[in-house]
Design an enzyme around this catalytic site. Structure first.
Site, PDB file in Angstrom:
ATOM      1  N   LYS A 131       0.849  -1.197   0.000  1.00 20.89           N
ATOM      2  CA  LYS A 131       0.000   0.000   0.000  1.00 20.89           C
ATOM      3  C   LYS A 131       0.878   1.238   0.000  1.00 20.89           C
ATOM      4  O   LYS A 131       2.022   1.187   0.459  1.00 20.89           O
ATOM      5  CB  LYS A 131      -0.947  -0.002   1.208  1.00 20.89           C
ATOM      6  CG  LYS A 131      -0.281   0.078   2.555  1.00 20.89           C
ATOM      7  CD  LYS A 131      -1.289   0.021   3.722  1.00 20.89           C
ATOM      8  CE  LYS A 131      -1.420  -1.377   4.296  1.00 20.89           C
ATOM      9  NZ  LYS A 131      -2.166  -1.429   5.580  1.00 20.89           N
ATOM     10  N   PRO A 170       2.979  -8.009   6.303  1.00 20.55           N
ATOM     11  CA  PRO A 170       2.364  -9.327   6.179  1.00 20.55           C
ATOM     12  C   PRO A 170       0.849  -9.157   6.198  1.00 20.55           C
ATOM     13  O   PRO A 170       0.339  -8.231   6.839  1.00 20.55           O
ATOM     14  CB  PRO A 170       2.844 -10.070   7.434  1.00 20.55           C
ATOM     15  CG  PRO A 170       3.210  -8.995   8.407  1.00 20.55           C
ATOM     16  CD  PRO A 170       3.640  -7.799   7.600  1.00 20.55           C
ATOM     17  N   ARG A 212     -13.202   1.157  -1.602  1.00 23.76           N
ATOM     18  CA  ARG A 212     -13.845  -0.151  -1.521  1.00 23.76           C
ATOM     19  C   ARG A 212     -15.096  -0.082  -0.650  1.00 23.76           C
ATOM     20  O   ARG A 212     -15.188   0.726   0.267  1.00 23.76           O
ATOM     21  CB  ARG A 212     -12.898  -1.177  -0.899  1.00 23.76           C
ATOM     22  CG  ARG A 212     -11.511  -1.184  -1.477  1.00 23.76           C
ATOM     23  CD  ARG A 212     -11.494  -1.769  -2.886  1.00 23.76           C
ATOM     24  NE  ARG A 212     -10.159  -1.674  -3.437  1.00 23.76           N
ATOM     25  CZ  ARG A 212      -9.168  -2.522  -3.152  1.00 23.76           C
ATOM     26  NH1 ARG A 212      -9.376  -3.531  -2.348  1.00 23.76           N
ATOM     27  NH2 ARG A 212      -7.977  -2.350  -3.669  1.00 23.76           N
ATOM     28  N   ARG A 248      -9.525   7.212  16.004  1.00 26.83           N
ATOM     29  CA  ARG A 248     -10.036   5.855  15.792  1.00 26.83           C
ATOM     30  C   ARG A 248      -8.854   4.915  15.648  1.00 26.83           C
ATOM     31  O   ARG A 248      -7.997   5.116  14.788  1.00 26.83           O
ATOM     32  CB  ARG A 248     -10.887   5.809  14.520  1.00 26.83           C
ATOM     33  CG  ARG A 248     -11.810   4.605  14.425  1.00 26.83           C
ATOM     34  CD  ARG A 248     -12.488   4.543  13.070  1.00 26.83           C
ATOM     35  NE  ARG A 248     -11.584   3.975  12.104  1.00 26.83           N
ATOM     36  CZ  ARG A 248     -11.679   4.152  10.776  1.00 26.83           C
ATOM     37  NH1 ARG A 248     -12.638   4.896  10.266  1.00 26.83           N
ATOM     38  NH2 ARG A 248     -10.817   3.590   9.973  1.00 26.83           N
ATOM     39  N   GLU A 263      -4.141   0.580  11.972  1.00 28.95           N
ATOM     40  CA  GLU A 263      -4.224   1.985  11.587  1.00 28.95           C
ATOM     41  C   GLU A 263      -4.641   2.798  12.810  1.00 28.95           C
ATOM     42  O   GLU A 263      -5.453   2.323  13.620  1.00 28.95           O
ATOM     43  CB  GLU A 263      -5.286   2.123  10.483  1.00 28.95           C
ATOM     44  CG  GLU A 263      -5.177   3.369   9.684  1.00 28.95           C
ATOM     45  CD  GLU A 263      -6.193   3.445   8.539  1.00 28.95           C
ATOM     46  OE1 GLU A 263      -7.068   2.571   8.433  1.00 28.95           O
ATOM     47  OE2 GLU A 263      -6.106   4.409   7.789  1.00 28.95           O
ATOM     48  N   GLU A 265      -6.321   6.324  13.072  1.00 33.70           N
ATOM     49  CA  GLU A 265      -6.912   7.315  12.174  1.00 33.70           C
ATOM     50  C   GLU A 265      -7.206   8.596  12.946  1.00 33.70           C
ATOM     51  O   GLU A 265      -8.173   8.646  13.703  1.00 33.70           O
ATOM     52  CB  GLU A 265      -8.211   6.738  11.603  1.00 33.70           C
ATOM     53  CG  GLU A 265      -8.179   6.550  10.118  1.00 33.70           C
ATOM     54  CD  GLU A 265      -8.198   7.880   9.375  1.00 33.70           C
ATOM     55  OE1 GLU A 265      -7.970   8.933   9.982  1.00 33.70           O
ATOM     56  OE2 GLU A 265      -8.435   7.838   8.170  1.00 33.70           O
TER      57      GLU A 265
HETATM   58  N1  LIG Z   1      -1.537  -6.034   6.749  1.00 35.47           N
HETATM   59  C1  LIG Z   1      -2.862  -6.230   6.587  1.00 35.47           C
HETATM   60  N2  LIG Z   1      -3.460  -7.384   7.003  1.00 35.47           N
HETATM   61  C2  LIG Z   1      -4.790  -7.588   6.820  1.00 35.47           C
HETATM   62  N3  LIG Z   1      -5.609  -6.701   6.210  1.00 35.47           N
HETATM   63  C3  LIG Z   1      -5.061  -5.548   5.773  1.00 35.47           C
HETATM   64  C4  LIG Z   1      -3.675  -5.243   5.952  1.00 35.47           C
HETATM   65  N4  LIG Z   1      -3.443  -4.008   5.442  1.00 35.47           N
HETATM   66  C5  LIG Z   1      -4.622  -3.566   4.969  1.00 35.47           C
HETATM   67  N5  LIG Z   1      -5.594  -4.482   5.153  1.00 35.47           N
HETATM   68  C6  LIG Z   1      -7.002  -4.362   4.728  1.00 35.47           C
HETATM   69  O1  LIG Z   1      -7.087  -3.241   3.854  1.00 35.47           O
HETATM   70  C7  LIG Z   1      -7.893  -2.210   4.405  1.00 35.47           C
HETATM   71  C8  LIG Z   1      -7.275  -0.836   4.145  1.00 35.47           C
HETATM   72  O2  LIG Z   1      -5.979  -0.742   4.708  1.00 35.47           O
HETATM   73  P1  LIG Z   1      -5.595   0.316   5.820  1.00 35.47           P
HETATM   74  O3  LIG Z   1      -4.196   0.037   6.255  1.00 35.47           O
HETATM   75  O4  LIG Z   1      -6.645   0.325   6.879  1.00 35.47           O
HETATM   76  O5  LIG Z   1      -5.561   1.691   5.041  1.00 35.47           O
HETATM   77  P2  LIG Z   1      -6.689   2.783   4.679  1.00 35.47           P
HETATM   78  O6  LIG Z   1      -7.940   2.441   5.453  1.00 35.47           O
HETATM   79  O7  LIG Z   1      -6.092   4.064   5.115  1.00 35.47           O
HETATM   80  O8  LIG Z   1      -6.829   2.684   3.217  1.00 35.47           O
HETATM   81  C9  LIG Z   1      -8.021  -2.567   5.873  1.00 35.47           C
HETATM   82  O9  LIG Z   1      -9.262  -2.114   6.358  1.00 35.47           O
HETATM   83  C10 LIG Z   1      -7.926  -4.090   5.889  1.00 35.47           C
HETATM   84  O10 LIG Z   1      -9.179  -4.717   5.600  1.00 35.47           O
HETATM   85 MG   LIG Z   2      -8.280   1.584   7.268  1.00 34.77          MG
END
Ligand SMILES: Nc1ncnc2c1ncn2[C@@H]1O[C@H](COP(=O)(O)OP(=O)(O)O)[C@@H](O)[C@H]1O
Ligand SMILES: [Mg+2]
Length: 297
Positions: A131, A170, A212, A248, A263, A265
């Site tokens: 990401k 991971p 999403r 959050r 995260e 937030e």
């Molecule tokens: N390392 C991870 N393991 C499991 N799920 C993940 C992981 N990173 C992201 N996700 C999934 O992707 C979504 C978005 O990633 P996140 O790190 O929360 O960033 P953002 O919400 O700012 O886009 C999360 O809500 C989760 O469902």
């Molecule tokens: Mg998130």
């Protein structure tokens, strides 16, 4: 002459219709007699000094315009009060803050950062998530199976070639069953929790550009989740928990089921008040309090 401590709830023109918290919050503030306006952060006609408190809400399009957004934050901070505080917004809009949390001893998802020009190395054994360091709504965020290492690296290179730094983590598969637990604080106090279902499908490759769908339901955070969430809040540099109008903490189960921070937030979290009776009023009351506290003329 005293001016009323009016409040701006800040969104973006492309996000107004996506922010389900916004209209109810505006109505709740109006119901309390607060003079409130909903304003786009990049509205050239906005006069920020005219508000006693500027509350960042659904400014989700800053992801592609971070420097412009942070300049706006600094401008607002120089003319009135902004929530969360400017230094917190600057820290929190780059997911490298996860490294700071980990360094402070907060259980945090293991995170590797790669900057443009750096070497991408995905662990070959695990599923991984790639990401951008600046993202929201799972944009440009993908999950790759252990056999998809070259796809994962290609995704990282695509972001790096566009000048964006990348996080590699991971995939914590506990989220598949348990989902995420979001712990919502208002002025440092627990307001409510909710569950967010898993978002990333394995092996779909690079999707890009989408917000999403989120599957939200009520959830009461457990004792261990509260402890981790409070620890994360206490580790925020430049502001104490009570100085944060909203916060959050999103937690996922680690390999042994223990909660870890995915995260924190502090910029533009959705609050999903509709899933937590009473939470909308708590937030509106805190906004009114913050506005009154910052009102000096
Ligand atoms: N390392 C991870 N393991 C499991 N799920 C993940 C992981 N990173 C992201 N996700 C999934 O992707 C979504 C978005 O990633 P996140 O790190 O929360 O960033 P953002 O919400 O700012 O886009 C999360 O809500 C989760 O469902
Ligand atoms: Mg998130």
């Amino acid at each position: 002459m005293a001016r009323s401590p009016s409040v701006a709830l800040v969104t973006a023109s492309s996000c107004r219709n996506l922010d389900e918290d916004l209209a109810p919050l505006e109505a709740a503030l109006l119901g309390r007699g607060v003079d409130v306006a909903v304003v786009d952060w990049d509205d050239p006609a906005a006069s920020w000094s005219g508000y006693g408190l500027v509350v960042v809400r659904s400014t989700w399009d800053y992801v592609d315009r971070l420097e412009e957004f942070l300049s706006w934050v600094d401008h607002v901070d120089s003319v009135t009060r902004i929530a969360n505080p400017a230094a917190v917004l600057r820290w929190n809009t780059d997911k490298r803050y996860l490294l700071d949390l980990a360094a402070a001893g907060v259980p945090t998802i293991p995170t590797t950062v790669v900057d443009p020009g750096g070497e991408v190395r995905c662990p070959s054994t695990n599923e991984v998530v790639v990401k951008p360091v600046v993202s929201a709504g799972a944009r440009d965020t993908e999950r790759y199976a252990s056999g998809q290492r070259s796809e994962a690296e290609a995704h990282a290179h695509r972001l790096l070639d566009a000048g964006r730094s990348v996080l590699i983590q991971p995939y914590f598969e506990g989220v598949d069953e348990a989902g995420e637990t979001a712990v919502m604080f208002v002025a440092g106090e627990l307001s409510h929790g909710f569950r967010k279902g898993p978002i990333l499908r394995p092996g779909t490759g690079f999707v890009g550009g989408l917000y999403r769908e989120e599957d939200i339901g009520p959830r009461r955070p457990s004792g261990p989740e509260m402890e981790v969430a409070r620890g994360a809040l206490a580790a925020v540099p430049a502001a104490g928990p009570r100085d944060l109008l909203y916060a959050r903490a999103d937690l996922v189960p680690g390999p042994g089921g223990e909660p870890v921070v995915l995260e924190l937030e502090l910029t533009e979290p959705s609050l999903f008040h509709a899933h937590a009776p009473g939470s909308l009023d708590r937030f509106a009351a805190a906004i009114e309090r913050f506005a009154a506290a910052g009102h000096s003329s």
